[in-house]
Design an enzyme around this catalytic site. Structure first.
Site, short mmCIF file in Angstrom:
data_model
loop_
_atom_site.label_atom_id
_atom_site.label_comp_id
_atom_site.label_asym_id
_atom_site.label_seq_id
_atom_site.Cartn_x
_atom_site.Cartn_y
_atom_site.Cartn_z
N LYS A 180 -1.84 8.03 1.97
CA LYS A 180 -1.08 6.78 2.17
C LYS A 180 -0.74 6.26 0.78
CE LYS A 180 -0.96 2.74 2.26
NZ LYS A 180 -0.01 1.95 1.40
N GLU A 255 -12.32 3.84 -6.93
CA GLU A 255 -11.97 3.72 -8.35
C GLU A 255 -11.19 2.41 -8.47
OE1 GLU A 255 -10.39 3.16 -11.26
OE2 GLU A 255 -9.03 4.89 -11.13
N CYS A 289 -5.91 1.77 -14.78
CA CYS A 289 -7.29 1.43 -14.42
C CYS A 289 -8.17 1.49 -15.66
CB CYS A 289 -7.81 2.35 -13.34
SG CYS A 289 -7.35 4.07 -13.57
N GLU A 386 -9.76 -8.21 -14.73
CA GLU A 386 -8.71 -7.21 -14.95
C GLU A 386 -7.35 -7.92 -14.83
OE1 GLU A 386 -7.95 -4.03 -11.92
OE2 GLU A 386 -8.24 -2.74 -13.67
P1 NAI Z 1 -4.20 -2.90 -3.67
O1 NAI Z 1 -5.64 -2.57 -3.79
O2 NAI Z 1 -3.81 -3.93 -2.67
O3 NAI Z 1 -3.35 -1.58 -3.34
C1 NAI Z 1 -3.75 -0.25 -3.57
C2 NAI Z 1 -3.52 0.60 -2.33
O4 NAI Z 1 -4.34 0.09 -1.28
C3 NAI Z 1 -2.09 0.57 -1.80
O5 NAI Z 1 -1.75 1.84 -1.28
C4 NAI Z 1 -2.18 -0.42 -0.66
O6 NAI Z 1 -1.20 -0.22 0.34
C5 NAI Z 1 -3.56 -0.12 -0.11
N1 NAI Z 1 -4.16 -1.21 0.67
C6 NAI Z 1 -3.97 -2.55 0.52
N2 NAI Z 1 -4.66 -3.22 1.46
C7 NAI Z 1 -5.30 -2.30 2.22
C8 NAI Z 1 -6.19 -2.38 3.34
N3 NAI Z 1 -6.52 -3.54 3.88
N4 NAI Z 1 -6.68 -1.23 3.85
C9 NAI Z 1 -6.35 -0.03 3.31
N5 NAI Z 1 -5.51 0.09 2.27
C10 NAI Z 1 -4.99 -1.02 1.73
O7 NAI Z 1 -3.70 -3.32 -5.10
P2 NAI Z 1 -2.41 -4.20 -5.47
O8 NAI Z 1 -2.31 -5.36 -4.55
O9 NAI Z 1 -1.25 -3.32 -5.53
O10 NAI Z 1 -2.77 -4.69 -6.95
C11 NAI Z 1 -3.61 -5.84 -7.14
C12 NAI Z 1 -4.52 -5.64 -8.31
O11 NAI Z 1 -5.39 -4.54 -8.06
C13 NAI Z 1 -3.87 -5.30 -9.63
O12 NAI Z 1 -3.44 -6.46 -10.30
C14 NAI Z 1 -4.98 -4.59 -10.36
O13 NAI Z 1 -5.85 -5.51 -10.96
C15 NAI Z 1 -5.72 -3.88 -9.26
N6 NAI Z 1 -5.31 -2.45 -9.16
C16 NAI Z 1 -6.09 -1.50 -9.75
C17 NAI Z 1 -5.68 -0.18 -9.75
C18 NAI Z 1 -6.49 0.90 -10.39
O14 NAI Z 1 -5.92 1.87 -10.90
N7 NAI Z 1 -7.80 0.85 -10.35
C19 NAI Z 1 -4.41 0.24 -9.15
C20 NAI Z 1 -3.68 -0.84 -8.51
C21 NAI Z 1 -4.13 -2.13 -8.54
#
Ligand code: NAI
Ligand code: MG
Length: 484
Positions: A180, A255, A289, A386
């Site tokens: 996904k 992660e 990250c 972060e």
């Molecule tokens: P997010 O955690 O919401 O999104 C990441 C993935 O999780 C996307 O594919 C999203 O569709 C999915 N997702 C979201 N809600 C979900 C749920 N309830 N169940 C299953 N999957 C779900 O991250 P977002 O909103 O894009 O970014 C917010 C913050 O998260 C960023 O500002 C950053 O601090 C952090 N982040 C960290 C990352 C890393 O590489 N560790 C990558 C992206 C975001």
């Protein structure tokens, strides 16, 4: 829009090697963060599509995919890696447009994706179990088996690299994957699926369902026939995923990013350190990250380091991904808003330098000028949370002890680096720093697909990359034969 030359319609999901629209017929708009226009529509998959994808994965395990020997899976992965490189121009363009990534950085991600395929292709038939000395009359051995259906929920910041490290390792071990991708950026996930099909990956071994996290992502996490979840993204969603997976007692790899420090000591080679100090904070506009968002500097070189970093910040240029400057836009206007919120809350800090957004950068783009703060209190929100934007804080320290305390003083622990010529100090600190990876006189080691990666604390748990991922994406069976 059609993704050329792979000929994909991005409004479709990829299930059992076929391109199919979401059952609901619904789509979502995918934005170009460089100018705010709509790139194309993508399928808005939901629980029904996830159900089909999981069924296809299940069938793959029972069918052609499940029957392959390890080396045969390796051959397919090798072919996928070759096709990734053959399509490097197209993949670069897609990732660059979709994520807002400067072209050179997007191209490096394509190469990394190919490297993951090569690494896991070569590694897969070198994984074996053990024989265990036991009681007289027994022969005991272990074997590594796939979990079964693995779910991969990935973010938008490095789609290709994260697909490489997680889907690559899962397929190598013989799992069947349901991916996904993020709703903000999913074109290379779709392109990768088509490449896998062309490389001869059997039906259902990889399935891709685009859509929203709360719909497709949540459905994948909760699905009773998914046997492992790999997630990269925010802390909040990571916790949610772990608790949902607990309902099915399914293992998860999380992660969740970090607040990774670089420790610069008085005896450091500053010329060597400087490019890493800044690049590790602004690469991919800080949306990494393992970004280094905290620079801890010993007093003796503090002013010098701040001045040199400030000079570099003054030279940084920000603009559309296609212009291939130092920094592109953030992935979305929403992410820009998040980062601007941090900057507003840091208004009283010592802002020492700001990079320049190109005057002709499109108005609708998600641009945030790179910003460097100095003399920041280690407990300030900007030194604890972060930010996920091109923002770094510099913090002074006196002794090695202070440095360790500050470095370990957040809830995160993903990576850390030590800049010092003192070998004994390097060894001491490598032990004491709370992180999944520690770098000595470098940062990131060029990405290193061979190097196990993952965090402690709120950075998550489980390891991806390297051989270690092959253990994570498999389960160990012990066989005890009593033969007298
Ligand atoms: P997010 O955690 O919401 O999104 C990441 C993935 O999780 C996307 O594919 C999203 O569709 C999915 N997702 C979201 N809600 C979900 C749920 N309830 N169940 C299953 N999957 C779900 O991250 P977002 O909103 O894009 O970014 C917010 C913050 O998260 C960023 O500002 C950053 O601090 C952090 N982040 C960290 C990352 C890393 O590489 N560790 C990558 C992206 C975001
Ligand atoms: Mg979210």
């Amino acid at each position: 829009m059609t993704i050329r030359p792979l000929n994909i319609d991005p409004t479709h999901c990829f299930i059992a090697n076929e391109w199919v629209p979401a059952l609901s017929g619904q789509t979502l708009a995918l934005k170009n963060p460089s100018d705010g226009t709509t790139l194309c529509d993508i399928a808005r998959g939901n629980a029904a599509d996830i159900d089909r994808a999981v069924a296809a994965a299940d069938a793959a395990l029972e069918g052609a995919w499940g029957e392959l020997a390890a080396f045969e899976r390796g051959r397919i992965l090798h072919r996928i890696g070759e096709l990734v490189l053959e399509n490097i121009d197209e993949l670069t363009t897609l990732e660059s447009m979709d994520v807002g990534k400067p072209v050179k950085q997007a191209r490096a991600d394509v190469v990394a994706l190919a490297r993951y395929m090569e690494f896991y292709a070569g590694a897969v038939d070198k994984i074996h179990g053990a024989t265990i000395p036991f009681l007289e009359g027994y022969t005991v051995y272990t074997m590594r088996e796939p979990h079964g259906v693995t779910g991969h929920i990935i973010p938008w910041n490095y789609p290709m690299q994260i697909i490489g490290r997680s889907v690559g390792a899962a397929l190598a071990m013989g799992n069947a994957a349901v991916l996904k991708p993020a709703e903000e950026a999913c074109l290379t996930a779709l392109a990768f699926a088509e490449i896998c099909r062309q490389a001869g990956l059997p039906d259902g071994a990889l399935n891709v369902v685009s859509g929203l996290g709360a719909e497709a992502g949540a459905a994948l996490t909760a699905h009773p026939f998914v046997h492992h979840i790999s997630f990269t993204g925010s802390v909040g969603v990571g916790k949610l995923i772990q608790s949902t997976s607990a309902q099915n007692a399914v293992p998860v790899t999380l992660e969740l990013g970090g607040k990774s420090p670089q420790l610069v000591f008085d005896d450091a080679d500053l010329d060597a350190a400087l490019p890493f100090l800044v690049n590790a904070g602004i690469q991919n506009a800080g949306q990494t990250c393992s970004a280094s968002s905290r620079i801890l500097v010993q007093r003796g070189v503090y002013n010098d380091v701040v001045a040199r970093m400030a000079k570099r910040y003054g030279e940084l240029r920000v603009g559309p991904a296609g212009d291939d400057l130092d920094v592109g836009p953030l992935v979305s206007l929403r992410q820009k808003e998040i980062v601007e919120g941090f900057l507003a809350r840091g208004a009283d800090l010592n802002k020492v330098a700001v990079g320049a957004v190109a005057p002709d950068a499109p108005i609708g783009g998600a641009y945030v000028p790179p910003t460097l703060f100095a003399d920041v209190d280690p407990n300030h929100e900007l030194a604890q949370q972060e930010i996920f934007g091109p923002v770094q804080v510099v913090i002074p320290f006196d002794t090695e002890e202070d440095a360790v305390k500050i470095a370990n003083g957040t809830d995160f622990g993903l990576v850390a680096s030590i800049w010092s010529k003192d070998g004994a100090r390097q060894m001491r600190l490598a032990k004491r720093l709370r992180a999944g990876q520690v770098f000595i006189n470098n940062y990131g080691a060029g990405g290193g697909v061979e190097l196990p990666f993952g965090g402690v604390g709120l950075s998550g748990h489980g390891r991806e990359k390297g051989f270690e991922a092959l253990y994570g994406f498999s389960t160990l069976k012990t066989v005890a034969a009593h033969h007298g």
